[in-house]
Write a protein that holds these residues in place. Structure first.
Motif, short mmCIF file in Angstrom:
data_model
loop_
_atom_site.label_atom_id
_atom_site.label_comp_id
_atom_site.label_asym_id
_atom_site.label_seq_id
_atom_site.Cartn_x
_atom_site.Cartn_y
_atom_site.Cartn_z
N CYS A 183 0.75 -1.39 -0.20
CA CYS A 183 -0.04 0.01 -0.09
C CYS A 183 0.96 1.24 0.16
O CYS A 183 0.52 2.15 -0.86
CB CYS A 183 -0.74 0.21 1.14
SG CYS A 183 -2.56 -0.98 1.04
N ALA A 184 1.86 1.38 0.82
CA ALA A 184 2.70 2.30 1.18
C ALA A 184 3.40 2.70 -0.40
O ALA A 184 3.58 3.62 -0.98
CB ALA A 184 3.97 2.08 1.88
N GLU A 185 3.88 1.55 -1.10
CA GLU A 185 4.48 1.99 -2.44
C GLU A 185 3.41 2.47 -3.43
O GLU A 185 3.69 3.39 -4.07
CB GLU A 185 5.17 0.60 -2.94
CG GLU A 185 5.58 0.66 -4.39
CD GLU A 185 5.87 -0.68 -5.11
OE1 GLU A 185 5.81 -1.61 -4.73
OE2 GLU A 185 5.65 -0.64 -6.34
N PHE A 186 2.28 1.64 -3.34
CA PHE A 186 1.37 2.14 -4.72
C PHE A 186 0.52 3.46 -4.40
O PHE A 186 0.27 4.25 -5.31
CB PHE A 186 0.32 0.85 -4.85
CG PHE A 186 1.00 -0.06 -5.80
CD1 PHE A 186 0.83 0.04 -7.13
CD2 PHE A 186 1.70 -1.21 -5.44
CE1 PHE A 186 1.60 -0.90 -8.05
CE2 PHE A 186 2.19 -2.24 -5.93
CZ PHE A 186 2.40 -2.16 -7.49
N ALA A 187 0.58 3.64 -3.00
CA ALA A 187 -0.25 4.93 -2.70
C ALA A 187 0.79 6.19 -3.01
O ALA A 187 0.12 7.23 -3.75
CB ALA A 187 -0.37 5.09 -1.08
N SER A 188 2.16 5.87 -2.97
CA SER A 188 2.96 6.95 -3.20
C SER A 188 3.13 7.32 -4.58
O SER A 188 3.48 8.39 -5.04
CB SER A 188 4.25 7.03 -2.07
OG SER A 188 4.99 5.79 -2.93
#
Ligand SMILES: Cc1cc2nc3c(=O)[nH]c(=O)nc-3n(C[C@H](O)[C@H](O)[C@H](O)COP(=O)(O)OP(=O)(O)OC[C@H]3O[C@@H](n4cnc5c(N)ncnc54)[C@H](O)[C@@H]3O)c2cc1C
Length: 316
Positions: A183-188
């Motif tokens: 989530c952290a990767e794709f959200a950013s």
């Protein structure tokens, strides 16, 4: 039925979704038609298009899934691509009020991911053909999540598709321990991400097994997605998660067009309409096709009430 359902029945039902013998038998049961219609609007493209028209008329967006999974031969994968191209053509005849109302969802195993040779390459090429066609017609694409063994290959394919088609979305499952990092990767990176709890029976080594743990992780992941620059797609029927999404969207100053709710066809239909009347975006996941068996079994496994509905229908 709670703990018994989770520990005994749920794994057994999910295991049944992989049984060809049960699949063949159940497709002959007279009850099948009634039960299937609750969750799948039909087997034909026409039936799917009628349902799409109804949802759009009610102010909802759609994502249409051509039901097929675990393709083990290349010609079947090709047939799935052709079905998606026809589906896109049909969907393009709708002129919805807002951009983004039309979307298709696809599974990489249906496009050849599991083929013994060059599966990932074939699935990637097939997915690209569908995404290119969809893009030219102004229709969005989201790549569904399947069991945990396919996550790395799927995310690699989606990253590559997003280089050329940044609107390509995918799904992250809160039941998986890795999902907070994903989530952290794709959200950013500003991605369209559908967050769901996860419909597959997964081993404890990679997944949370307690409902409470999955829910806690869902909330953590939701916060990360809402905080970031991407487009969160909140796929759940759970009132707690739905309320949390609205609260978090407010906390991070999101406008109603910068995220959406998603629910499955036939589930909490009144709630879908109610949310839409509040001004929220709501998308209905609408599956169609002859291969409804695996999809139906996952719905039965999710919730004791769905199973009760099924057993009642069996009794006639
Ligand atoms: C749009 C969409 C796309 C999805 N895509 C994927 C995917 O790509 N990969 C994947 O693994 N899974 C996918 N799923 C399935 C998902 O992972 C869950 O298995 C499924 O949504 C059930 O979890 P839940 O969050 O709805 O809540 P649950 O934990 O099943 O239920 C929580 C609460 O929600 C309410 N609720 C749930 N179902 C009902 C019902 N039938 N009627 C009334 N109330 C109900 C009840 O209050 C219940 O206590 C998708 C789900 C949606 C909605």
């Amino acid at each position: 039925m709670g703990p018994v359902f989770d520990t005994v029945l749920r794994p057994a039902i999910v295991a049944a979704s992989r049984s060809e013998r049960i699949e063949n038998a159940s497709q002959r049961w007279p009850v099948t038609e009634r039960v299937v219609r609750r969750f799948v609007p039909g087997e034909s493209l026409d039936a799917a298009m009628t349902a799409v028209g109804d949802e759009l008329d009610d102010g909802l967006a759609v994502t249409v899934d051509f039901l097929s999974e675990d393709t083990l031969d290349e010609s079947q994968a090709e047939a799935t691509v052709v079905a998606y191209l026809e589906l896109l053509e049909s969907m393009s005849s709708f002129r919805p009020a807002s951009f983004g109302s039309l979307e298709v969802s696809l599974k990489l195993t249906a496009l050849g991911l599991g083929l013994p040779e060059h599966g990932a390459k074939i699935a990637a090429e097939n997915a690209r053909r569908i995404v290119e066609a969809a893009d030219s017609l102004g229709i969005l694409v989201t790549v569904d999540a399947e069991n945990h063994t396919t996550v790395d290959q799927r995310l690699t394919i989606v990253r590559s598709l997003r280089d050329d088609f940044p609107d390509t979305g995918t799904v992250l499952q809160a039941c998986l321990r890795r999902t907070e990092d994903d989530c952290a990767e794709f959200a950013s990176s500003g991605a369209r991400i559908r967050l769901c709890k996860g419909a597959y029976a997964e081993p404890a080594a990679v997944a949370f097994t307690e409902r409470r743990q999955v829910d806690d992780n869902y909330l953590r992941c939701l916060r990360t997605l809402m905080k970031g620059p991407g487009y969160p797609m909140v796929a759940t029927h759970d009132p707690t998660m739905i309320d949390a999404a609205t609260i978090l969207a407010g906390e991070f100053g999101r406008t109603p067009d910068s995220w959406e709710h998603q629910m499955l066809y036939g589930i909490r239909v009144d709630e879908q309409r109610r949310l839409a009347t509040t001004g929220a975006r709501v998308r209905v996941y609408l599956p169609y096709g002859e291969q409804w068996y695996g999809y139906l079994v996952r719905r039965l496994a999710e919730r004791p009430a769905n199973l009760v509905f099924f057993l009642r229908a069996l009794r006639g």
